[in-house]
Design a protein around this motif. Structure first.
Motif, PDB file in Angstrom:
ATOM      1  N   UNK A 109       9.837 -11.834   4.353  1.00 39.88           N
ATOM      2  CA  UNK A 109       9.879 -13.081   5.129  1.00 39.88           C
ATOM      3  C   UNK A 109      10.137 -12.784   6.607  1.00 39.88           C
ATOM      4  N   UNK A 110      11.015 -11.835   6.880  1.00 41.37           N
ATOM      5  CA  UNK A 110      11.302 -11.428   8.249  1.00 41.37           C
ATOM      6  C   UNK A 110      10.040 -10.890   8.917  1.00 41.37           C
ATOM      7  N   UNK A 111       9.294 -10.062   8.180  1.00 42.55           N
ATOM      8  CA  UNK A 111       8.054  -9.500   8.716  1.00 42.55           C
ATOM      9  C   UNK A 111       7.044 -10.603   9.032  1.00 42.55           C
ATOM     10  N   UNK A 112       6.894 -11.547   8.117  1.00 45.86           N
ATOM     11  CA  UNK A 112       5.957 -12.653   8.352  1.00 45.86           C
ATOM     12  C   UNK A 112       6.369 -13.483   9.569  1.00 45.86           C
ATOM     13  N   UNK A 113       7.640 -13.793   9.661  1.00 43.31           N
ATOM     14  CA  UNK A 113       8.140 -14.658  10.732  1.00 43.31           C
ATOM     15  C   UNK A 113       7.975 -14.046  12.120  1.00 43.31           C
ATOM     16  N   UNK A 114       7.955 -12.704  12.189  1.00 44.90           N
ATOM     17  CA  UNK A 114       7.913 -12.042  13.489  1.00 44.90           C
ATOM     18  C   UNK A 114       6.647 -11.213  13.717  1.00 44.90           C
ATOM     19  N   UNK A 115       5.641 -11.427  12.858  1.00 42.22           N
ATOM     20  CA  UNK A 115       4.356 -10.720  12.997  1.00 42.22           C
ATOM     21  C   UNK A 115       4.532  -9.199  12.977  1.00 42.22           C
ATOM     22  N   UNK A 116       5.265  -8.718  11.964  1.00 40.98           N
ATOM     23  CA  UNK A 116       5.587  -7.303  11.822  1.00 40.98           C
ATOM     24  C   UNK A 116       5.012  -6.733  10.533  1.00 40.98           C
ATOM     25  N   UNK A 117       4.853  -5.445  10.482  1.00 38.29           N
ATOM     26  CA  UNK A 117       4.579  -4.724   9.238  1.00 38.29           C
ATOM     27  C   UNK A 117       5.875  -4.040   8.823  1.00 38.29           C
ATOM     28  N   UNK A 118       5.978  -3.713   7.540  1.00 30.24           N
ATOM     29  CA  UNK A 118       7.111  -2.957   7.009  1.00 30.24           C
ATOM     30  C   UNK A 118       6.606  -1.622   6.491  1.00 30.24           C
ATOM     31  N   UNK A 119       7.384  -0.570   6.725  1.00 31.08           N
ATOM     32  CA  UNK A 119       7.081   0.733   6.138  1.00 31.08           C
ATOM     33  C   UNK A 119       8.363   1.262   5.511  1.00 31.08           C
ATOM     34  N   UNK A 120       8.315   1.488   4.194  1.00 33.43           N
ATOM     35  CA  UNK A 120       9.445   2.067   3.476  1.00 33.43           C
ATOM     36  C   UNK A 120       9.208   3.556   3.267  1.00 33.43           C
ATOM     37  N   UNK A 121      10.165   4.364   3.681  1.00 33.57           N
ATOM     38  CA  UNK A 121      10.037   5.810   3.532  1.00 33.57           C
ATOM     39  C   UNK A 121      10.479   6.255   2.148  1.00 33.57           C
ATOM     40  N   UNK A 122       9.747   7.176   1.597  1.00 32.26           N
ATOM     41  CA  UNK A 122      10.139   7.854   0.368  1.00 32.26           C
ATOM     42  C   UNK A 122       9.923   9.342   0.614  1.00 32.26           C
ATOM     43  N   UNK A 167       0.851  -1.195   0.000  1.00 31.21           N
ATOM     44  CA  UNK A 167       0.000   0.000   0.000  1.00 31.21           C
ATOM     45  C   UNK A 167       0.886   1.244   0.000  1.00 31.21           C
ATOM     46  N   UNK A 168       0.474   2.244  -0.732  1.00 30.88           N
ATOM     47  CA  UNK A 168       1.182   3.521  -0.758  1.00 30.88           C
ATOM     48  C   UNK A 168       0.301   4.584  -0.104  1.00 30.88           C
ATOM     49  N   UNK A 169       0.862   5.267   0.887  1.00 32.33           N
ATOM     50  CA  UNK A 169       0.190   6.398   1.523  1.00 32.33           C
ATOM     51  C   UNK A 169       0.998   7.640   1.188  1.00 32.33           C
ATOM     52  N   UNK A 170       0.332   8.642   0.651  1.00 30.70           N
ATOM     53  CA  UNK A 170       0.993   9.875   0.245  1.00 30.70           C
ATOM     54  C   UNK A 170       0.402  11.057   1.006  1.00 30.70           C
ATOM     55  N   UNK A 171       1.288  11.915   1.491  1.00 33.29           N
ATOM     56  CA  UNK A 171       0.870  13.162   2.127  1.00 33.29           C
ATOM     57  C   UNK A 171       1.301  14.319   1.245  1.00 33.29           C
ATOM     58  N   UNK A 172       0.592  15.436   1.347  1.00 33.05           N
ATOM     59  CA  UNK A 172       0.914  16.620   0.560  1.00 33.05           C
ATOM     60  C   UNK A 172       2.311  17.134   0.882  1.00 33.05           C
ATOM     61  N   UNK A 173       2.938  17.705  -0.135  1.00 33.19           N
ATOM     62  CA  UNK A 173       4.241  18.342   0.056  1.00 33.19           C
ATOM     63  C   UNK A 173       4.076  19.534   0.993  1.00 33.19           C
ATOM     64  N   UNK A 174       5.161  19.872   1.660  1.00 31.24           N
ATOM     65  CA  UNK A 174       5.175  21.025   2.562  1.00 31.24           C
ATOM     66  C   UNK A 174       6.292  21.950   2.093  1.00 31.24           C
ATOM     67  N   UNK A 175       6.546  22.974   2.854  1.00 33.19           N
ATOM     68  CA  UNK A 175       7.639  23.875   2.498  1.00 33.19           C
ATOM     69  C   UNK A 175       9.000  23.197   2.527  1.00 33.19           C
ATOM     70  N   UNK A 176       9.173  22.195   3.398  1.00 29.86           N
ATOM     71  CA  UNK A 176      10.465  21.529   3.542  1.00 29.86           C
ATOM     72  C   UNK A 176      10.519  20.139   2.928  1.00 29.86           C
ATOM     73  N   UNK A 177       9.372  19.554   2.668  1.00 34.89           N
ATOM     74  CA  UNK A 177       9.319  18.183   2.153  1.00 34.89           C
ATOM     75  C   UNK A 177       8.616  18.193   0.801  1.00 34.89           C
ATOM     76  N   UNK A 178       9.334  17.784  -0.229  1.00 37.62           N
ATOM     77  CA  UNK A 178       8.773  17.797  -1.582  1.00 37.62           C
ATOM     78  C   UNK A 178       8.106  16.470  -1.960  1.00 37.62           C
ATOM     79  N   UNK A 179       8.433  15.405  -1.226  1.00 39.42           N
ATOM     80  CA  UNK A 179       7.798  14.097  -1.455  1.00 39.42           C
ATOM     81  C   UNK A 179       7.633  13.414  -0.106  1.00 39.42           C
ATOM     82  N   UNK A 180       6.418  12.908   0.156  1.00 40.04           N
ATOM     83  CA  UNK A 180       6.133  12.215   1.411  1.00 40.04           C
ATOM     84  C   UNK A 180       5.274  10.989   1.118  1.00 40.04           C
ATOM     85  N   UNK A 181       5.935   9.923   0.654  1.00 43.47           N
ATOM     86  CA  UNK A 181       5.260   8.661   0.351  1.00 43.47           C
ATOM     87  C   UNK A 181       5.745   7.600   1.336  1.00 43.47           C
ATOM     88  N   UNK A 182       4.830   6.733   1.730  1.00 46.94           N
ATOM     89  CA  UNK A 182       5.133   5.653   2.664  1.00 46.94           C
ATOM     90  C   UNK A 182       4.585   4.361   2.062  1.00 46.94           C
TER      91      UNK A 182
END
Length: 157
Positions: free
Chosen positions: A75-88, A26-41
């Motif tokens: 696989x690591x996330x599945x094995x340990x009941x975790x979610x992953x979040x990649x910052x962009x 899933x991709x979650x996007x927030x609006x750009x701000x004065x200091x952040x030009x891209x905010x995707x998760x």
């Protein structure tokens, strides 16, 4: 309570080539701000109720989707009941050295990460932070900003 996972385990996925597991990201996007030009998760949630979230923060203005797509991380996330979040996250280069931009989690980006986790992972879960280079700057500052949210940190390079 978060399962005790050695931070060294988080580093295992780094040297493995990208492999698509076919799971939805899933991709979650927030609006750009004065200091952040891209905010995707980018969120990979292989379980309905994860116990914590591994936050993957790449180098300067990088895109964490590729890390989330790696088979080893999934696989690591599945094995340990975790979610992953990649910052962009991205900020203009003019901010380097000026204490502005996404590196400074206390200004804007830390709260955006918390919102992304809350919206995409099902609540205010504990965070296991992994950052490389510019991402290491972000995760170390996030840990100082919101230590109550952090279960572990690995700031690499």
């Amino acid at each position: 309570m978060v399962a005790r996972i050695p931070i060294a385990c988080l580093v295992l996925g780094l040297g493995i080539l990208d492999a698509r597991a076919g799971d939805a990201i899933e991709k979650i996007t927030f609006d750009a701000t004065g200091e952040i030009t891209r905010a995707d998760f980018y969120i990979f949630k292989p379980t309905k109720n994860p116990v914590a979230v591994v936050v993957l923060a790449p180098g300067c203005n990088g895109n964490g989707r590729g890390l989330v797509e790696r088979k080893a991380w999934q696989e690591f996330a599945r094995a340990h009941n975790l979610a992953l979040v990649g910052l962009s996250l991205a900020s203009p280069r003019q901010y380097e050295g000026e204490r502005h931009g996404y590196y400074y989690a206390e200004r804007e980006s830390g709260d955006l990460l918390c919102r992304a986790v809350r919206n995409g992972c099902g609540g205010d879960l504990p965070l296991l932070l992994y950052g490389f280079s510019g991402g290491a700057h972000f995760v170390s500052r996030f840990a100082a900003y919101k230590p109550e949210r952090v279960a572990g940190v690995c700031a690499y390079s």
